[in-house]
Design a protein around this motif. Structure first.
Motif, PDB file in Angstrom:
ATOM      1  N   VAL A  42       5.828   4.390   2.206  1.00  0.00           N
ATOM      2  CA  VAL A  42       4.748   3.213   2.166  1.00  0.00           C
ATOM      3  C   VAL A  42       4.386   2.863   0.775  1.00  0.00           C
ATOM      4  N   VAL A  43       4.452   1.685   0.373  1.00  0.00           N
ATOM      5  CA  VAL A  43       4.014   1.345  -0.909  1.00  0.00           C
ATOM      6  C   VAL A  43       2.528   0.324  -0.526  1.00  0.00           C
ATOM      7  N   SER A  44       1.469   1.169  -0.972  1.00  0.00           N
ATOM      8  CA  SER A  44       0.070   0.584  -0.735  1.00  0.00           C
ATOM      9  C   SER A  44      -0.419   0.018  -1.860  1.00  0.00           C
ATOM     10  N   ALA A  45      -1.102  -1.244  -1.664  1.00  0.00           N
ATOM     11  CA  ALA A  45      -1.835  -1.644  -2.708  1.00  0.00           C
ATOM     12  C   ALA A  45      -3.086  -0.930  -2.961  1.00  0.00           C
ATOM     13  N   HIS A  46      -3.558   0.183  -2.461  1.00  0.00           N
ATOM     14  CA  HIS A  46      -4.700   0.992  -2.601  1.00  0.00           C
ATOM     15  C   HIS A  46      -4.413   1.949  -3.380  1.00  0.00           C
ATOM     16  N   TRP A  47      -3.172   2.417  -3.981  1.00  0.00           N
ATOM     17  CA  TRP A  47      -2.998   3.492  -4.848  1.00  0.00           C
ATOM     18  C   TRP A  47      -2.265   2.965  -5.913  1.00  0.00           C
ATOM     19  N   ARG A 108      -1.666  13.864  -2.650  1.00  0.00           N
ATOM     20  CA  ARG A 108      -2.299  12.453  -2.424  1.00  0.00           C
ATOM     21  C   ARG A 108      -2.149  12.020  -0.897  1.00  0.00           C
ATOM     22  N   GLY A 109      -3.310  11.803  -0.003  1.00  0.00           N
ATOM     23  CA  GLY A 109      -3.191  11.441   1.253  1.00  0.00           C
ATOM     24  C   GLY A 109      -2.850   9.892   1.407  1.00  0.00           C
ATOM     25  N   LEU A 110      -3.084   9.474   2.715  1.00  0.00           N
ATOM     26  CA  LEU A 110      -2.918   8.239   3.054  1.00  0.00           C
ATOM     27  C   LEU A 110      -4.061   7.190   3.004  1.00  0.00           C
ATOM     28  N   ASP A 111      -4.042   6.297   1.872  1.00  0.00           N
ATOM     29  CA  ASP A 111      -5.104   5.545   1.995  1.00  0.00           C
ATOM     30  C   ASP A 111      -5.149   4.531   3.216  1.00  0.00           C
ATOM     31  N   HIS A 112      -6.215   3.701   3.400  1.00  0.00           N
ATOM     32  CA  HIS A 112      -6.320   2.752   4.660  1.00  0.00           C
ATOM     33  C   HIS A 112      -5.082   1.581   4.563  1.00  0.00           C
ATOM     34  N   GLY A 113      -4.703   1.418   3.277  1.00  0.00           N
ATOM     35  CA  GLY A 113      -3.426   0.572   3.241  1.00  0.00           C
ATOM     36  C   GLY A 113      -2.201   1.141   3.915  1.00  0.00           C
ATOM     37  N   ALA A 114      -2.095   2.318   4.086  1.00  0.00           N
ATOM     38  CA  ALA A 114      -0.908   2.962   4.531  1.00  0.00           C
ATOM     39  C   ALA A 114      -1.498   3.286   6.106  1.00  0.00           C
ATOM     40  N   TRP A 115      -2.559   4.003   6.489  1.00  0.00           N
ATOM     41  CA  TRP A 115      -2.670   4.646   7.712  1.00  0.00           C
ATOM     42  C   TRP A 115      -3.184   3.503   8.794  1.00  0.00           C
ATOM     43  N   VAL A 116      -4.043   2.411   8.446  1.00  0.00           N
ATOM     44  CA  VAL A 116      -4.280   1.326   9.232  1.00  0.00           C
ATOM     45  C   VAL A 116      -3.250   0.710   9.840  1.00  0.00           C
ATOM     46  N   PRO A 117      -2.099   0.059   8.974  1.00  0.00           N
ATOM     47  CA  PRO A 117      -0.868  -0.400   9.762  1.00  0.00           C
ATOM     48  C   PRO A 117      -0.211   0.806  10.562  1.00  0.00           C
ATOM     49  N   LEU A 118       0.073   1.940  10.104  1.00  0.00           N
ATOM     50  CA  LEU A 118       0.842   3.048  10.627  1.00  0.00           C
ATOM     51  C   LEU A 118       0.325   3.232  11.778  1.00  0.00           C
TER      52      LEU A 118
END
Length: 261
Positions: A42-47, A108-118
């Motif tokens: 996941v490429v997240s805007a929040h990292w 590094r964990g999963l920020d909401h840009g990753a875990w919300v859609p997942l």
């Protein structure tokens, strides 16, 4: 093994995890339409990282609640998917082979840009997940090159999921309801992006901040659009670009999703 598309999804507000909307229903259905990946990057805007992208090697990534002022139910949510350190190291190796310096985070964990859609796409949390950062201060062309280095992941059963927002100016948020009217400066930018994506006009897309109407108003900073360029690059130069979903939330958030295949 089926070759996976690369995806760009708009994750909108963290309330997407709780609040019914067309975008939420779309994401809930999306995972069922795809071949099952062996891992997800996941490429997240929040990292954001400086100097180059970074990958997370966390074996059991924590759920990061990187927001404030939302209902308690959001802070109680978890996405306990296993990590994907092998996929992260493979991504790092591909990037380094392309001359891109790569950082590594052990935890590094999963920020909401990753875990919300997942959480909406794969609610069983049973597919290994790793994150890849965007690069602070680097523009679309750099992120397309990052994606180009990752083309092999598609053929190896790894889903490249880019999570950002097609529009993202939270300074314009005035407490609007989820179905608030959409101003022209948002709809005009969304329409321009759709036309350029579906015609694969990469030159215009890479120059969107100069070429697109209301570009800077929709993206005062562009970290929420940069994941799209990673997805575009990771699909290869001849990819067909298809809009999978379009809707708006709170007037100012275009929730578009695209497949690059």
């Amino acid at each position: 093994m089926a070759t996976l598309p690369t995806l760009f999804v708009s994750h909108g507000s963290p309330m997407l995890a709780l609040q019914d909307s067309p975008a939420r229903r779309f994401l809930q259905a999306l995972g069922k339409t795809l071949p099952r990946p062996k891992a997800i990057v996941v490429v997240s805007a929040h990292w954001e990282t400086s100097g180059g992208p970074a990958v997370s090697l966390a074996p059991q990534p924590a759920t990061i609640h990187d927001f404030g002022g939302f209902p308690r139910a959001l802070f109680e949510m978890r996405y306990p998917a296993p990590g994907a350190p092998d996929a992260a190291e493979r991504a790092a190796a591909l990037l380094e082979a392309a001359g891109v310096p790569v950082g590594r985070s052990a935890d590094r964990g999963l920020d909401h840009g990753a875990w919300v859609p997942l959480r909406l796409m794969y609610p069983d949390a049973d597919i290994p997940v790793a994150q890849l950062s965007v690069v602070r201060g680097a523009g679309p062309a750099v992120h397309e090159r990052i994606g180009q280095a990752l083309v092999a992941l598609r053929e190896e059963g790894v889903l490249v999921l880019a999570s950002g927002s097609l529009t993202h100016n939270l300074y314009e948020f005035r407490g609007q309801s989820v179905d608030a009217p959409v101003p022209d400066w948002v709809s005009g930018f969304e329409a321009w992006m759709k036309a350029r994506l579906e015609s694969s006009d990469r030159a215009a897309l890479l120059d969107y901040r100069e070429a697109a109407p209301f570009a800077v108003r929709n993206h005062p900073t562009d970290e929420h659009l940069l994941p799209l360029f990673v997805a575009m690059g990771a699909a290869g130069p001849d990819a067909r670009i298809t809009q999978l979903h379009a809707s708006f939330e709170h007037g100012i958030l275009a929730m578009d999703a695209y497949a690059f295949d």
